[in-house]
Design a protein around this motif. Structure first.
Motif, mmCIF file in Angstrom:
data_model
loop_
_atom_site.group_PDB
_atom_site.id
_atom_site.type_symbol
_atom_site.label_atom_id
_atom_site.label_comp_id
_atom_site.label_asym_id
_atom_site.label_seq_id
_atom_site.Cartn_x
_atom_site.Cartn_y
_atom_site.Cartn_z
ATOM 1 N N ALA A 26 -3.144 2.573 13.721
ATOM 2 C CA ALA A 26 -3.342 1.744 12.726
ATOM 3 C C ALA A 26 -3.090 2.293 11.466
ATOM 4 O O ALA A 26 -3.463 3.309 11.397
ATOM 5 C CB ALA A 26 -4.793 1.131 12.930
ATOM 6 N N GLN A 27 -2.870 1.304 10.312
ATOM 7 C CA GLN A 27 -2.846 1.464 8.952
ATOM 8 C C GLN A 27 -4.048 0.894 8.205
ATOM 9 O O GLN A 27 -4.184 -0.398 8.389
ATOM 10 C CB GLN A 27 -1.550 1.428 8.471
ATOM 11 C CG GLN A 27 -0.297 2.127 9.000
ATOM 12 C CD GLN A 27 -0.042 3.251 8.337
ATOM 13 O OE1 GLN A 27 -0.683 3.645 7.416
ATOM 14 N NE2 GLN A 27 0.511 4.375 9.133
ATOM 15 N N LEU A 28 -4.704 1.777 7.432
ATOM 16 C CA LEU A 28 -5.981 1.076 6.714
ATOM 17 C C LEU A 28 -5.463 0.893 5.173
ATOM 18 O O LEU A 28 -4.773 1.987 4.659
ATOM 19 C CB LEU A 28 -6.921 1.859 6.705
ATOM 20 C CG LEU A 28 -7.803 2.037 8.227
ATOM 21 C CD1 LEU A 28 -8.735 3.356 8.204
ATOM 22 C CD2 LEU A 28 -8.638 0.886 8.057
ATOM 23 N N GLY A 29 -5.658 -0.079 4.775
ATOM 24 C CA GLY A 29 -5.403 -0.348 3.297
ATOM 25 C C GLY A 29 -4.310 -1.444 2.799
ATOM 26 O O GLY A 29 -3.231 -1.459 3.768
ATOM 27 N N TYR A 30 -4.157 -1.807 1.614
ATOM 28 C CA TYR A 30 -3.232 -2.603 1.415
ATOM 29 C C TYR A 30 -1.589 -2.029 1.160
ATOM 30 O O TYR A 30 -0.834 -2.488 1.809
ATOM 31 C CB TYR A 30 -3.512 -3.148 0.013
ATOM 32 C CG TYR A 30 -2.440 -4.273 -0.583
ATOM 33 C CD1 TYR A 30 -2.122 -5.326 -0.196
ATOM 34 C CD2 TYR A 30 -1.623 -3.538 -1.797
ATOM 35 C CE1 TYR A 30 -1.162 -6.176 -0.913
ATOM 36 C CE2 TYR A 30 -0.923 -4.049 -2.669
ATOM 37 C CZ TYR A 30 -0.331 -5.248 -2.123
ATOM 38 O OH TYR A 30 0.661 -6.091 -2.590
ATOM 39 N N LYS A 31 -1.825 -0.991 0.652
ATOM 40 C CA LYS A 31 -0.373 -0.155 0.402
ATOM 41 C C LYS A 31 0.475 0.150 1.583
ATOM 42 O O LYS A 31 1.573 0.077 1.805
ATOM 43 C CB LYS A 31 -0.505 1.048 -0.458
ATOM 44 C CG LYS A 31 -0.717 0.538 -2.160
ATOM 45 C CD LYS A 31 -1.074 1.848 -3.004
ATOM 46 C CE LYS A 31 0.327 2.535 -3.360
ATOM 47 N NZ LYS A 31 -0.100 3.461 -4.376
ATOM 48 N N ALA A 32 -0.543 1.085 2.598
ATOM 49 C CA ALA A 32 0.072 1.301 3.853
ATOM 50 C C ALA A 32 0.321 0.001 4.671
ATOM 51 O O ALA A 32 1.388 0.054 5.458
ATOM 52 C CB ALA A 32 -1.115 1.941 4.538
#
Length: 108
Positions: A26-32
């Motif tokens: 999983a990717q956390l955050g908006y940019k990722a």
């Protein structure tokens, strides 16, 4: 008094998120998350309830282009970060690989 239905679904979703963080990717955050959506690597996007409307609509638009599921998480960004097992806030979570979890197939 028995716990409410909404409480059970939140707990169920939190346990699924924990399983994804443990066994999947999983990717956390908006940019990722935006990078994962642009590359069409993301399979599902979770957006917290207090995510800014402009950011929310942008992520929903990119998810529609990438043919990715969008789930509006009922808790705020602090609750989403805690569900991921992190000690910081997270407004957007992008699931790359579900692992052992059934988060992609189960609908509430």
């Amino acid at each position: 008094m028995a716990p409410s239905k909404k409480s059970k679904t939140v707990d169920n979703m939190n346990s699924r998120i924990k399983l994804v963080m443990k066994s999947g990717k999983a990717q956390l955050g908006y940019k990722a998350s935006v990078k994962a959506l642009r590359k069409s690597k993301s399979k599902m996007v979770l957006i917290s309830s207090n995510c800014p409307p402009l950011r929310r609509s942008e992520v929903e638009y990119l998810a529609m282009l990438a043919k990715t599921q969008v789930h509006h998480y009922t808790g705020d960004n602090t609750a989403l970060g805690t569900a991921c097992g992190k000690l910081f806030n997270c407004s957007i979570l992008s699931i790359i690989d579900a692992g052992d979890s059934d988060i992609l197939t189960a609908k509430e």
